[in-house]
Write an enzyme that holds these catalytic residues in place. Structure first.
Site, PDB file in Angstrom:
ATOM      1  N   ASP A   1       0.825  -1.162   0.121  1.00 32.52           N
ATOM      2  CA  ASP A   1       0.043  -0.076   0.207  1.00 32.52           C
ATOM      3  C   ASP A   1       0.720   1.143   0.026  1.00 32.52           C
ATOM      4  O   ASP A   1       2.248   1.090   0.268  1.00 32.52           O
ATOM      5  CB  ASP A   1      -0.893   0.035   1.215  1.00 32.52           C
ATOM      6  CG  ASP A   1      -0.291   0.166   2.603  1.00 32.52           C
ATOM      7  OD1 ASP A   1       0.692  -0.912   2.669  1.00 32.52           O
ATOM      8  OD2 ASP A   1      -0.401   0.774   3.494  1.00 32.52           O
TER       9      ASP A   1
ATOM     10  N   GLU B   1       0.014  -1.165   5.651  1.00 31.32           N
ATOM     11  CA  GLU B   1       0.999  -0.503   6.644  1.00 31.32           C
ATOM     12  C   GLU B   1       0.854   0.730   6.659  1.00 31.32           C
ATOM     13  O   GLU B   1       0.998   1.312   7.903  1.00 31.32           O
ATOM     14  CB  GLU B   1       2.648  -0.776   5.963  1.00 31.32           C
ATOM     15  CG  GLU B   1       3.546  -0.506   6.889  1.00 31.32           C
ATOM     16  CD  GLU B   1       4.229   0.813   6.903  1.00 31.32           C
ATOM     17  OE1 GLU B   1       4.906   1.163   7.940  1.00 31.32           O
ATOM     18  OE2 GLU B   1       3.937   1.734   6.041  1.00 31.32           O
TER      19      GLU B   1
END
Lengths: 495, 495
Positions: free
Chosen positions: B114, B179
């Site tokens: 991400d 994350e």
């Protein structure tokens, strides 16, 4: 000259007063109906798109004055101070006069026709623009601030006219429509219309409230204000406290130290010299405090404060009204949201202000504050950039309560309310009183008719029906007393 | 055991390494093309409506791993930590493995798929989701954080496969997609998949950057963080400073005094006992600092700071990495807008945090802070309400750099970059390293390939083409060195 001994003045209405009071009592509902019509106009001066409503409200008031036989002039004011761009013009200001008898003194009443914003959803029990009576209270935006008092003045004067009684004094009205937004253009208008004030002896403002819910008051002073920004900059942009914490002279370290140097835990201001010019309290002055109706325990409970800094009514009022105070409002540029942000703010601006009282001098205060902060900062050996600026500088206002109009107002209050007024000050800054005094050099008096719980600027603003009706009586009585004091043996010098 | 003497290790690539490096060089453009495809997926984990893109990105990465012959499992994670409501499920986490040779050590690589939000309008020179090469730099969101490094790992492993070379070690991948939003669900996943880690010997994270633009680094520690709220309440609602200034123990008076008691103007924390548990600096440790490439004058100029609190590189790095620091972030509840508001805030919350280092103990720090603030507050005789709470409690992470994987990484870096890495720490808190260590009890190493100027989380994020390509080489070399150190005479104990 000794302070006025109000207990000696008569509290029995004269024949004229009896006729006037009777007329006012009989026309209560008509007067309430007028207030209802005025409140219905959403003359909000804060929201620019409602500006047209103010002009409408100005026209309604102008018509009311013309109906009394007044000469009414609508003065356009310059939009130099206009905050919303030049295209949006300011509503005109009403200058009106009744009577030009040079043998009589002239009283000028100042009031405003605009209101603060209000929406039912904000927590109003009733529609703010529909005057609603409940338990003898008239709820509506502007009911007490300031449409009710303005109408009380008009009703007072109107009663003389209706009863075919000669007006005891000449009366002028100055009614503006931008007070809540900061009286844009008013200062220039006053300066440009010196002629209007040349024959005015007394200026009366009825735009504040009593200290008590029940006991009338006259206001003879307001504190000024000096607001400061203290800015510390440590770097060009905000930094991450993980990546930079431990090696930076953080701007916030300096700023909290600077703010912490301003005042001790007892509220005493620590800026050297700041109290030097504060006028000493005289015995005469202290005598005004004892009779004041102020239940500070109730006051404390209302706002949820455990203890005030002082334990007696006198100490509390002295420190609210006639001693300077320092408040810290907040910090711009630091993290202020809920939650956590691991930021080292780069530039932070502490905001604080010092309420001003006689005989403090603003330029002196400015240099005392700047020197103090620079001294504290220099001891920190910080490489950061310090900037201190005075952002607001408003002088205090204090009236001479020996002035004849204060005696006239006391007598009128005694007659209508059957008790002496509290002689009060206001801890906050009401620039208009000082502005009128500075520009016109005339005696200014604040003559409130609203009660302490009227909720100016708040939800569920109201004026008590009795205050509104008694307001017309007390203003009429005041005009009679002015005339009596001027013509009779009670004439006192004005100063 | 003495510190590793890296200068003794070989810097000449072996035959295998030469083949591998040549292959990687020849396939540079293919690798850049893969990165371009990955960057094109706006797998932003901050904006909930883009959640589907993360799942797409997870599938793309899973396919890449499957193409290498890896066994890939997509693990659904519980959405207990989910910040946006239960209906929005979390993207699955990839658990993948290549090789199950029990004679070989197993290396597990952690990375994330991400990215932080990015919009061209934010100040990007190029479209953030179109990888664009300029002057040897590959610009795009996620280029360095963390898609580039993840792909460099895949490319390293893929090169062994493409060349039909036996993988020198077993390799596992754990790739998540949340994350940047706080690794929601990761901790539970680690706990629920102990089996996956049972044969893992080394965990490698390549999710940070070098200290320098040019010199490689290995990261062996991060600071923890203890964030505090100190709340002072003086009354039920905000008050007007004119109407109440002078009689109130203002909450801001107490708060600035409390904040001012935390740290002196030299940055030293004034909370008694706070330094007691800080590990002493050893001579061995100090030796790591001298060779580090850190131009603090340049660093100072970049952020526009006039002076740091310290004058030498060593003092600056010691205070950024291995000493606690206190930062004051701001105040909630006070006036924080531009301009002036004559308010006495009723409830204000000061926010500060203390970066944690070995061997500080969070419960000890919590009670030291609380006792200190209560002591300072009690001296003020304030009637106000004080509440202190620790809002964040993250432990520091420190690795044993004598561990074999650090030696393997040093050798690989020496071979690929022809220089020894800087042995660095990170002053900020990277919870994932500590989380892996706490739950799996395995050796964790942070092995960055990005340069200091890559602009993680910022506009114009980039990875240098050379770093991306050398990343694949250095990771391949690392796997060979791990194998060599385990099998050969250089075998060292792990601890």
């Amino acid at each position: 000259m000794p302070l006025l001994d109000v207990s000696k003045s008569s509290s029995h209405p004269s024949d004229d007063e009896q006729k006037i009071f009777q007329y006012i009592d009989h026309h209560q509902d008509t007067f309430v109906q007028s207030l209802s019509e005025w409140v219905a106009v959403e003359s909000d001066s804060i929201q620019p798109h409602l500006r047209g409503n103010i002009t409408e409200m100005v026209k309604i008031a102008a018509n009311s004055l013309q109906a009394l036989g007044a000469t009414v002039e609508l003065k356009n004011v310059s939009s130099q101070d206009e905050p919303y761009g030049q295209n949006l013009s300011l509503p005109p200001v009403i200058l009106a006069e009744l009577g030009k008898d040079t043998a009589k003194p002239t009283v000028c009443f100042y009031g405003h026709l605009d209101v603060m914003p209000a929406k039912k959803e904000d927590g109003w029990k009733t529609d703010p623009y529909t005057l609603t009576e409940m338990d003898g209270k008239l709820y509506g935006r502007g009911a007490t601030d300031n449409k009710g008092p303005v109408l009380a003045w008009i009703n007072a004067v109107g009663t003389f006219i209706a009863l075919n009684m000669t007006l005891p004094v000449n009366v002028k009205f100055l009614l503006e429509g931008m007070e809540e937004a900061g009286s844009h253009g008013l200062e220039d208008l006053l300066k440009e219309n010196e002629g209007f004030f040349s024959d005015v002896m007394y200026i009366v403002i009825s735009d504040n409230i009593w200290l008590s819910n029940k006991k009338p008051a006259l206001t003879y002073g307001t504190r000024g204000n000096a607001a400061f920004f203290v800015e510390v900059e440590c770097c060009k942009k905000d930094l991450h406290s993980g990546s930079f914490g431990g090696i930076i002279h953080e701007a916030m370290f300096d700023l909290v130290a600077l703010l912490d140097s301003l005042v001790d835990s007892s509220g005493r201001i620590l800026i050297p010299g700041i109290y030097d010019d504060v006028a000493n309290v005289t015995n005469e002055e202290m005598k005004l405090y004892a009779p004041i109706d102020f239940n500070f325990e109730e006051h404390k409970a209302n706002i949820g404060v455990k203890e005030f800094l002082y334990k007696t009514k006198e100490d509390i009022l002295l420190n609210l009204w006639r001693n300077p105070s320092l408040s810290i409002h907040g910090i711009e540029g630091a993290f202020s949201e809920p939650g956590i942000k691991t930021v080292i703010p780069s530039k932070v601006i502490g905001k604080f202000s010092i309420r001003q009282v006689p005989n403090m001098n603003l330029p002196t205060v400015e240099s005392q504050v700047k020197e103090h902060l620079k001294r504290v900062f220099s001891k920190r050996n910080s490489p950061n950039k310090l900037t201190v600026s005075m952002q607001v500088a408003a002088k205090p206002w204090i009236a001479n309560i020996k002035n004849l109009q204060y005696e006239a107002a006391r007598r009128a209050i005694k007659t209508v309310f059957q008790q002496d007024p509290d002689m009060i000050r206001d801890g906050s800054t009401i620039p208009v009183a000082r502005m009128f005094e500075d520009i016109t050099k005339k005696s200014v008096m604040m003559f409130p008719i609203g009660a302490a719980d009227d909720g100016e600027h708040s939800q569920n603003e109201k004026i008590n029906r009795l205050n509104y009706i008694n307001g017309a009586k007390v203003f009429a009585s005041f005009l009679l007393e002015i005339s009596k004091l001027h013509s009779g043996s009670n004439l006192m010098t004005t100063s």
